[in-house]
Design an enzyme around this catalytic site. Structure first.
Site, PDB file in Angstrom:
ATOM      1  CG  ASN A  90      -1.882  -1.022   1.265  1.00 18.49           C
ATOM      2  OD1 ASN A  90      -2.371  -1.554   2.273  1.00 18.49           O
ATOM      3  ND2 ASN A  90      -2.419  -1.577  -0.161  1.00 18.49           N
ATOM      4  CG  HIS A 195      -6.818  -1.395  -0.922  1.00 20.22           C
ATOM      5  ND1 HIS A 195      -6.128  -1.958   0.113  1.00 20.22           N
ATOM      6  CD2 HIS A 195      -6.640   0.029  -0.854  1.00 20.22           C
ATOM      7  CE1 HIS A 195      -5.813  -1.004   0.826  1.00 20.22           C
ATOM      8  NE2 HIS A 195      -5.879   0.243   0.220  1.00 20.22           N
ATOM      9  CB  ALA A 285      -5.725  -6.713   9.648  1.00 28.53           C
ATOM     10  CB  CYS A 291      -2.438  -6.852   1.574  1.00 26.81           C
ATOM     11  SG  CYS A 291      -4.268  -7.009   0.771  1.00 26.81           S
TER      12      CYS A 291
END
Ligand code: ARG
Length: 297
Positions: A90, A195, A285, A291
């Site tokens: 990210n 996302h 999470a 990710c």
């Protein structure tokens, strides 16, 4: 150009110049991984529930899976007080330009204030490694969450960009100017898929996994234009097991949360080799395999 709607003369991402496949994987240790705030719906009810020893085992298995595939693995240490730093897709968007032989990164502007201090750690890492480091122009407002929302079309200088939750669509115009690549921008419609990497996994130049209902009609039409084979993931596997957060680093193996049995068999039918891994601590999470790494050249 930034394309948000399909039209007749739309170029395909495979019309863009070719690019080599990235072979560097950057991971971040879960040393300080925790759930201390809620910034996506998956985190609700999970504050304080991370089992650190289990998270470490799962993370080591992920690192071993990349090593087994001969990827060049680099590790950044997680920092205290940054519980989401393990999700290192990210904070940056790496790129490579073979014409100028430049490898660089564009730094993110994190949407959640809780995550903003993660970015300098990756700025320092990529600086040390000799990458060109860019920030978005200050006159362009809005947030941008790196490879969580911006995915390179495999083998080509074209980007898929998600927007609506963590990234603002205006940022893609700036990325287009900075990187000189077309961007196919997809509006994200469902907060569970906040996302782009939660609802789209690009496998090779022709094939992607996706959860169609996370997109609007224009987004689905752009995806149909961009991939000749779109493998649809069923709702339970997409929403609860993050099947679309799978990662295919070599156009063959697909690292994916275990238990996605329907997606696994679709992958096998399409000629891919699923590599199931348990990321259950990280699912709490709102993240899984894709990710937990950033790919660079
Ligand atoms: N690329 C991803 N989808 N990363 C997952 C990030 C999870 C993190 N808790 C957040 O909400 O920001």
């Amino acid at each position: 150009m930034v394309y948000t709607t399909p039209h007749r003369s739309l170029p395909r991402p495979t019309d863009a110049p070719t690019r080599p496949r990235p072979d560097r994987v950057v991971l971040t240790t879960p040393a300080h991984f925790d759930i201390t705030y809620v910034i996506n719906p998956h985190m609700e009810g999970h504050v304080g529930s991370v089992q650190s020893d289990v998270a470490w085992q799962q993370w080591k298995a992920l690192r071993a899976a990349y090593t087994a595939l001969d990827m060049d693995v680099h590790v950044v240490d997680g920092a205290e007080g940054l519980p989401d730093m393990v999700f290192c897709a990210n904070q940056t968007l790496p790129y490579y330009n073979p014409e100028t032989d430049t490898a660089g990164v564009v730094l993110s502007r994190m949407h959640a204030p809780e995550r903003r201090d993660e970015v300098p750690h990756y700025r320092a890492f990529f600086d040390d490694q000799g990458y060109a480091v860019h920030t978005l122009p200050s006159e362009v407002p809005g947030s941008f969450e790196g490879m969580g929302d911006a995915l390179w079309h495999p083998g080509h200088a074209a980007l898929w960009g998600g927007y609506g939750f963590r990234t603002d669509v205006d940022v893609y115009e700036a990325l287009h100017d900075l990187l000189g690549v077309p961007v196919y921008a997809l509006h994200l419609d469902d907060p569970d898929f906040y996302h782009l990497d939660t609802c789209l996994s690009v496998l090779d130049a022709d094939t992607a996994l996706y959860y169609p209902r996370a997109f609007d009609d224009d987004g689905r039409a752009l995806l149909e234009h961009g991939f000749s084979t779109l493998i649809e993931v069923p709702e339970h596997e997409a929403r609860n097991l993050f099947a679309c957060n799978a990662h295919c680093p070599d156009e063959q193996h697909v690292l994916i949360q275990e238990g996605c049995t329907i997606t696994e068999s679709s992958l096998r039918e399409a000629g891919f080799t699923p590599v199931p891994l348990d990321t259950s601590e990280f699912l709490k999470a709102g993240g899984s395999v894709f990710c937990m790494k950033v790919m660079a050249w």
